[in-house]
Design a protein around this motif. Structure first.
Motif, PDB file in Angstrom:
ATOM      1  N   ARG A 189       1.188   0.703  -4.679  1.00 54.75           N
ATOM      2  CA  ARG A 189      -0.241   0.519  -4.366  1.00 54.75           C
ATOM      3  C   ARG A 189      -1.053   0.242  -5.632  1.00 54.75           C
ATOM      4  NH1 ARG A 189      -4.921   3.514  -4.215  1.00 54.75           N
ATOM      5  NH2 ARG A 189      -3.794   5.259  -5.131  1.00 54.75           N
ATOM      6  N   ASP A 226       0.819  -1.226   0.000  1.00 52.38           N
ATOM      7  CA  ASP A 226       0.000   0.000   0.000  1.00 52.38           C
ATOM      8  C   ASP A 226       0.845   1.265   0.000  1.00 52.38           C
ATOM      9  OD1 ASP A 226       0.826   0.078   2.619  1.00 52.38           O
ATOM     10  OD2 ASP A 226      -1.175  -0.212   3.496  1.00 52.38           O
ATOM     11  N   ASP A 280     -11.958  14.588  -2.826  1.00 53.22           N
ATOM     12  CA  ASP A 280     -10.947  15.126  -1.921  1.00 53.22           C
ATOM     13  C   ASP A 280     -11.489  16.261  -1.051  1.00 53.22           C
ATOM     14  OD1 ASP A 280     -11.260  16.985  -3.887  1.00 53.22           O
ATOM     15  OD2 ASP A 280      -9.188  16.923  -4.617  1.00 53.22           O
ATOM     16  N   ASN A 303      -5.778   9.431   3.962  1.00 50.72           N
ATOM     17  CA  ASN A 303      -5.245   9.422   2.587  1.00 50.72           C
ATOM     18  C   ASN A 303      -6.318   9.710   1.524  1.00 50.72           C
ATOM     19  OD1 ASN A 303      -6.590   6.964   2.210  1.00 50.72           O
ATOM     20  ND2 ASN A 303      -4.737   5.731   2.499  1.00 50.72           N
ATOM     21  N   TYR A 304      -7.501  10.152   1.971  1.00 52.49           N
ATOM     22  CA  TYR A 304      -8.590  10.375   0.996  1.00 52.49           C
ATOM     23  C   TYR A 304      -8.274  11.471  -0.009  1.00 52.49           C
ATOM     24  CZ  TYR A 304     -10.184  14.575   3.481  1.00 52.49           C
ATOM     25  OH  TYR A 304     -10.275  15.824   4.034  1.00 52.49           O
ATOM     26  N   ARG A 305      -7.332  12.379   0.324  1.00 56.15           N
ATOM     27  CA  ARG A 305      -7.035  13.448  -0.634  1.00 56.15           C
ATOM     28  C   ARG A 305      -6.376  12.897  -1.906  1.00 56.15           C
ATOM     29  NH1 ARG A 305      -8.219  18.183   2.008  1.00 56.15           N
ATOM     30  NH2 ARG A 305      -8.107  17.883   4.263  1.00 56.15           N
ATOM     31  N   GLU A 306      -5.621  11.800  -1.751  1.00 55.59           N
ATOM     32  CA  GLU A 306      -4.993  11.184  -2.934  1.00 55.59           C
ATOM     33  C   GLU A 306      -5.831  10.022  -3.472  1.00 55.59           C
ATOM     34  OE1 GLU A 306      -2.545  11.008   0.104  1.00 55.59           O
ATOM     35  OE2 GLU A 306      -2.840  13.151  -0.321  1.00 55.59           O
ATOM     36  N   THR A 329      -6.930   1.671   1.447  1.00 60.44           N
ATOM     37  CA  THR A 329      -5.937   0.977   2.274  1.00 60.44           C
ATOM     38  C   THR A 329      -6.400   0.881   3.727  1.00 60.44           C
ATOM     39  OG1 THR A 329      -4.814   2.973   3.019  1.00 60.44           O
ATOM     40  CG2 THR A 329      -4.135   2.093   0.879  1.00 60.44           C
ATOM     41  N   ASN A 368     -10.231   7.787   6.404  1.00 59.03           N
ATOM     42  CA  ASN A 368      -8.798   7.530   6.241  1.00 59.03           C
ATOM     43  C   ASN A 368      -8.139   8.814   5.705  1.00 59.03           C
ATOM     44  OD1 ASN A 368      -6.210   6.661   5.279  1.00 59.03           O
ATOM     45  ND2 ASN A 368      -6.985   4.563   5.227  1.00 59.03           N
TER      46      ASN A 368
END
Ligand code: TEU
Ligand code: CA
Length: 560
Positions: free
Chosen positions: A345, A341, A427, A445-448, A374, A443
């Motif tokens: 990923r 991940d 995002d 990492n939602y912006r990416e 992830t 999570n």
């Protein structure tokens, strides 16, 4: 091999609480799902498996049902549910409902009656036993920690709960229980549902004496699995259910969730002549990284992984049918667990997806898998919501005095909330899941990682899933073709052939971040080849007798 829609289908699992919030209260709901139906249509899936949406006090997020014929208020109304079904059917998507009938909620009317007195007509709907020497009737452990028995003052007896104390087990030996359940199933089928995913359905028949489980020295409670997994009357019950509730002249789909089932046992459930179920969810692969209990993590080898997959593929071939999944609402995210991940990923998510859609069986996609979501690491236990995780922390850290960091490490790797963080749509705030405060954190990492980004990137995991789903629909060799593993002992590559008549397809998957050499076995000859699909740009003319596969590279060839 006989043909069936459920063999050709690709299923998408929705965990309603975390998919889409329609009204801003922070909880996913039916209107939220309805607002995303075009997304599912564009993905190309054939069936939605909807997690439980029945009335429930939510001790275990809907797996504790207090009314089988009502909708959970937080999720909406029966009218919303009717609209959802209509919206799915309009788009050619079938609906499979979760069927949770090993247990009910302790707030179900049957249980309220049952606990009232020893002569209540509902007493026998559950397992009630007197204590033994001032303790529980036996030493069985609950899946969520502690004893599987709960003392109830009112009648001075204990009731059995293999899961939380708010999930009392139904007594299937009582024919009235079975008739009530079948009537309820028929009621939903009459409303138009297309099948059931049956929760721990191989637990419903218990050894009548409820014997003591073998325990290690000093161990107070032990998993009594051998006394209720694939119990004495299980096949009788499922055949009866099939006959009385499942054969109303309409073709439906049934999947049994079955921890502790070997391929040989699975055949007794899904054998084509057996008239029980269409397929099971096996757990052998899910246990690959654990020793003893699921929290005790051990490294695994690809050769072990291959041995498990291969065993299930070949044992069921021509006799039954496999389900194919690498994650769900109970398991960590597949890319974090079986792929990579971090740096790879995207490549590894596509490689794993290639496997899921090219093996023999019905692929199940868990929401968010198709964009490569992830695992999550919340810094505080306060941020976790799952009853299993909270009980673990209480038993081991707060009461057991174990090191908190070690337990958190297990939770990061295996906790069920890994899969339950909100679906990442865009995002913007809360990943577009809600305009309120989400019931569980998003999570970071939602912006990416989100649907909007995936739609803008032609090389995204999402578009790769669309391709795989289309490929499976257009090429029946992927559905009905024979499966045969090649390069059995290769420690880095999983490779196999699928063949149907004159059609021969070759799949090669590198499971590692280092390059791996694929050498085609001598006996496979061919006069031509076509590169059907891959997760890297590749030279279609490359010689496949010998190929260096890049990190997590997957290729599918058609041979002539
Ligand atoms: O799961 C049953 C089950 O045995 C596991 O997947 C379980 O969640 C896991 O072993 C815990 O470590 C089903 C449902 O999928 C799950 O969400 C429910 O909590 C459970 O049954 C009880 O209904
Ligand atoms: Ca809501």
């Amino acid at each position: 091999m006989s043909k069936a829609f459920w063999k050709e289908a690709v299923v998408y699992q929705i965990y309603p609480r975390s998919f889409m919030d329609g009204n801003g209260d922070g909880i996913g709901d039916l209107q939220g799902i309805i607002s995303r139906l075009d997304y599912l249509r564009d993905l190309g899936i054939d069936v939605v498996w909807l997690g439980p949406v029945y009335r429930s006090p939510n001790a275990d997020n809907g797996y504790d049902i207090s009314d089988y014929r009502a909708i959970m208020a937080e999720f909406g109304t029966m009218d919303d549910w009717d609209l959802l079904l209509e919206g799915l059917h309009e788009r050619g998507i079938r609906l499979v409902m979760d069927l949770v009938v090993n247990h009910t909620s302790d707030e179900h009317e049957w249980f309220s009656q049952s606990r009232r007195s020893k002569d209540n007509p509902y007493r026998d709907y559950y397992y009630w036993r007197p204590g033994k020497d001032g303790a529980e009737p036996n030493n069985w452990a609950s899946a969520f920690g502690g004893s599987a028995w709960q003392y109830d003052e009112q009648t001075d007896e204990y009731y059995l709960h293999l899961f939380s104390a708010k999930q009392p087990d139904l007594n299937w030996d009582n024919p009235k229980v079975r008739q009530d359940i079948y009537a309820m199933m028929k009621w939903w089928l009459d409303k138009g549902v297309d099948g059931f995913r049956m929760d721990v359905i191989n637990f419903i028949s218990k050894a009548p004496e409820l014997p003591q489980a073998p325990a290690a020295e000093g161990q107070r409670y032990a998993w009594g699995g051998q006394y209720f997994m694939n119990g004495p009357r299980i096949h009788e019950f499922l055949r009866e259910m099939n006959e009385q509730a499942l054969t109303p002249g309409r073709s439906i789909m049934t999947i049994g969730e079955m921890p502790g089932v070997s391929p040989e046992e699975a055949l007794l459930y899904v054998g084509e002549e057996r008239k029980e179920l269409n397929m099971v969810f096996q757990f052998e692969l899910m246990d690959i990284d654990a020793e003893g209990d699921k929290w005790n993590i051990r490294p695994w080898k690809l050769t072990e992984f291959k041995r498990i997959m291969d065993k299930w593929q070949t044992s069921l071939q021509g006799k039954g049918w496999n389900s194919l999944y690498l994650n769900n609402h109970d398991q960590p995210r597949m890319v974090s667990r079986f792929g990579n991940d971090g740096r790879y990923r995207v490549e590894s998510a596509k490689m794993l997806a290639t496997m899921l859609h090219t093996l023999q069986g019905t692929p199940f996609i868990y929401q968010g898998e198709e964009i490569g979501m992830t695992n999550v690491k919340f810094s505080s236990i306060e941020d976790y919501r799952d009853v299993e995780t909270m009980n673990l922390y209480r038993d081991r850290v707060i009461e057991g005095g174990q090191d908190a960091d070690g337990v958190m490490k297990s939770i990061y790797a295996k906790g069920r909330d890994n899969a339950r963080t909100p679906m990442q749509w865009d995002d913007g705030g809360n990943a577009g899941f809600t305009c309120g405060k989400p019931w569980i954190g998003v999570n970071p990492n939602y912006r990416e990682i989100n649907v909007k980004q995936s739609l803008e990137d032609p090389l995204s995991i999402l578009y790769y899933y669309r391709k795989l789903i289309r490929l499976r629909r257009e090429h029946s060799v992927l559905v009905y073709g024979d499966y045969r593993m090649i390069l059995d002992d290769h420690e880095q590559i999983y490779a196999y052939m699928r063949t149907l008549g004159a059609l021969r397809w070759l799949v090669m998957l590198n499971f590692f971040e280092s390059e791996a050499e694929f050498v085609l076995p001598e006996e496979i000859d061919y006069s031509g080849k076509r590169l059907v699909l891959g997760n890297y740009p590749a030279d279609p003319g490359a010689d496949i007798r010998r190929i260096r596969l890049r990190p997590y590279e997957a290729r599918v060839y058609e041979l002539e």
